[in-house]
Design a protein around this motif. Structure first.
Motif, PDB file in Angstrom:
ATOM      1  N   SER A 194      93.000  -5.091  27.122  1.00  0.00           N
ATOM      2  CA  SER A 194      92.139  -5.276  28.284  1.00  0.00           C
ATOM      3  C   SER A 194      91.037  -6.288  27.981  1.00  0.00           C
ATOM      4  N   VAL A 207      90.550  -9.834  29.970  1.00  0.00           N
ATOM      5  CA  VAL A 207      89.324 -10.227  30.673  1.00  0.00           C
ATOM      6  C   VAL A 207      88.837 -11.579  30.165  1.00  0.00           C
ATOM      7  N   THR A 246      88.826 -11.593  34.717  1.00  0.00           N
ATOM      8  CA  THR A 246      88.776 -10.471  35.649  1.00  0.00           C
ATOM      9  C   THR A 246      89.465  -9.264  35.028  1.00  0.00           C
ATOM     10  N   THR A 247      89.201  -8.106  35.593  1.00  0.00           N
ATOM     11  CA  THR A 247      89.888  -6.898  35.163  1.00  0.00           C
ATOM     12  C   THR A 247      91.084  -6.658  36.081  1.00  0.00           C
ATOM     13  N   ASP A 280      91.458  -4.028  37.769  1.00  0.00           N
ATOM     14  CA  ASP A 280      90.884  -3.398  38.943  1.00  0.00           C
ATOM     15  C   ASP A 280      90.376  -4.427  39.950  1.00  0.00           C
ATOM     16  N   ASN A 281      89.835  -5.528  39.457  1.00  0.00           N
ATOM     17  CA  ASN A 281      89.277  -6.554  40.340  1.00  0.00           C
ATOM     18  C   ASN A 281      90.279  -7.641  40.711  1.00  0.00           C
ATOM     19  N   ASN A 282      91.469  -7.597  40.143  1.00  0.00           N
ATOM     20  CA  ASN A 282      92.486  -8.612  40.415  1.00  0.00           C
ATOM     21  C   ASN A 282      93.101  -8.334  41.781  1.00  0.00           C
ATOM     22  N   LYS A 283      93.016  -9.283  42.671  1.00  0.00           N
ATOM     23  CA  LYS A 283      93.428  -9.083  44.066  1.00  0.00           C
ATOM     24  C   LYS A 283      94.808  -9.666  44.360  1.00  0.00           C
TER      25      LYS A 283
END
Length: 82
Positions: free
Chosen positions: A17, A21, A26-27, A29-32
């Motif tokens: 992880s 990052v 980005t994590t 969780d924040n990856n769209k």
């Protein structure tokens, strides 16, 4: 009671992880990504995993079960290359 195998894997996840990052900024969780993009990524990762497993099967096929020393040398050689 703590399981060292589980603890080792958790630490590997944390390190992966951290590197992700740093690399992507980005994590997860924040990856769209879209659902399809997530599935494509997962499919690619699973294909890689199947290739790694097949390589190990091919290495094991080269040796008799009673030829542990030769097998150890082969595995050590693969580890040194990575």
């Amino acid at each position: 009671m703590s399981d060292p195998v589980v603890e080792n894997l958790i630490e590997q996840y944390r390190e992966r992880s951290r590197l992700g990052v740093l690399k992507y900024g980005t994590t997860l969780d924040n990856n769209k990504l879209t659902l399809k993009e997530w599935l494509v990524h997962m499919t690619q990762e699973l294909m890689d995993a199947s290739l790694y497993a097949n390589k190990m099967i091919m290495v094991l096929d080269k040796f008799e079960l009673d030829d542990e020393e030769s097998l150890k040398k082969e595995i050590d050689g693969i580890a040194e290359k990575s």
